[in-house]
Scaffold this motif. Structure first.
Motif, short mmCIF file in Angstrom:
data_model
loop_
_atom_site.label_atom_id
_atom_site.label_comp_id
_atom_site.label_asym_id
_atom_site.label_seq_id
_atom_site.Cartn_x
_atom_site.Cartn_y
_atom_site.Cartn_z
N ASP A 56 0.84 -1.20 0.00
CA ASP A 56 0.00 0.00 0.00
C ASP A 56 0.87 1.25 0.00
O ASP A 56 0.61 2.20 -0.73
CB ASP A 56 -0.94 -0.01 1.20
N LEU A 57 1.92 1.25 0.79
CA LEU A 57 2.84 2.38 0.84
C LEU A 57 3.51 2.59 -0.52
O LEU A 57 3.61 3.72 -1.00
CB LEU A 57 3.90 2.14 1.92
N GLU A 58 3.93 1.51 -1.16
CA GLU A 58 4.55 1.60 -2.47
C GLU A 58 3.57 2.19 -3.50
O GLU A 58 3.93 3.06 -4.29
CB GLU A 58 5.01 0.22 -2.92
N THR A 59 2.32 1.74 -3.46
CA THR A 59 1.30 2.24 -4.38
C THR A 59 1.06 3.72 -4.15
O THR A 59 1.00 4.51 -5.10
CB THR A 59 -0.01 1.46 -4.20
N ARG A 60 0.92 4.12 -2.91
CA ARG A 60 0.67 5.53 -2.59
C ARG A 60 1.87 6.40 -2.98
O ARG A 60 1.71 7.51 -3.48
CB ARG A 60 0.37 5.70 -1.11
N THR A 61 3.07 5.90 -2.76
CA THR A 61 4.28 6.65 -3.11
C THR A 61 4.38 6.83 -4.62
O THR A 61 4.69 7.92 -5.10
CB THR A 61 5.53 5.93 -2.56
N ALA A 62 4.09 5.77 -5.36
CA ALA A 62 4.14 5.85 -6.82
C ALA A 62 3.08 6.82 -7.34
O ALA A 62 3.34 7.62 -8.24
CB ALA A 62 3.93 4.46 -7.43
N ARG A 63 1.89 6.78 -6.76
CA ARG A 63 0.82 7.69 -7.18
C ARG A 63 1.21 9.13 -6.90
O ARG A 63 1.00 10.02 -7.71
CB ARG A 63 -0.47 7.34 -6.44
N THR A 64 1.81 9.37 -5.75
CA THR A 64 2.25 10.72 -5.39
C THR A 64 3.33 11.21 -6.34
O THR A 64 3.32 12.36 -6.77
CB THR A 64 2.77 10.74 -3.94
N ALA A 65 4.25 10.33 -6.71
CA ALA A 65 5.31 10.71 -7.62
C ALA A 65 4.76 11.07 -9.01
O ALA A 65 5.23 12.00 -9.66
CB ALA A 65 6.33 9.59 -7.74
N ARG A 66 3.75 10.32 -9.46
CA ARG A 66 3.17 10.58 -10.79
C ARG A 66 2.36 11.87 -10.81
O ARG A 66 2.40 12.61 -11.77
CB ARG A 66 2.24 9.43 -11.19
N THR A 67 1.60 12.11 -9.76
CA THR A 67 0.67 13.25 -9.76
C THR A 67 1.23 14.48 -9.08
O THR A 67 0.70 15.58 -9.26
CB THR A 67 -0.65 12.88 -9.05
N GLY A 68 2.26 14.29 -8.27
CA GLY A 68 2.80 15.41 -7.52
C GLY A 68 1.90 15.83 -6.36
O GLY A 68 2.12 16.85 -5.74
N ARG A 69 0.89 15.02 -6.09
CA ARG A 69 -0.05 15.30 -4.99
C ARG A 69 0.17 14.31 -3.86
O ARG A 69 0.73 13.24 -4.04
CB ARG A 69 -1.49 15.20 -5.48
N ARG A 70 -0.31 14.68 -2.71
CA ARG A 70 -0.21 13.79 -1.54
C ARG A 70 -1.11 12.58 -1.75
O ARG A 70 -2.18 12.69 -2.32
CB ARG A 70 -0.63 14.52 -0.28
N ALA A 71 -0.66 11.45 -1.22
CA ALA A 71 -1.43 10.20 -1.33
C ALA A 71 -2.60 10.19 -0.39
O ALA A 71 -2.64 10.83 0.60
CB ALA A 71 -0.52 9.01 -1.04
#
Length: 71
Positions: A56-71
């Motif tokens: 879950d942490l990896e998914t949220r971190t990747a999403r944050t990196a792609r969007t530049g927004r907080r997970a």
């Protein structure tokens, strides 16, 4: 009387602020997480719960990196 289980390995966070650190210890059946401020307070996780947390942490971190927004 509690039995003491020696961890297989222990890792202390590499980014500590004024000795406020997190330590993770691997056991045979899971993981224990300690806070340096309250070292007697332990959060214990089964292997499956720890893996789910890391995924879950990896998914949220990747999403944050792609969007530049907080997970």
């Amino acid at each position: 009387m509690e039995s003491v289980v020696t961890p297989l390995w222990t890792r202390r966070s590499s980014r500590c602020d004024n000795d406020h650190c997190v330590t993770v210890s691997r056991r045979n059946q899971g993981v224990d997480v300690f806070d340096s401020i309250l070292p007697r307070t332990v959060l214990s996780f089964s292997d499956s719960s720890w893996r789910a947390f890391l995924l879950d942490l990896e998914t949220r971190t990747a999403r944050t990196a792609r969007t530049g927004r907080r997970a």
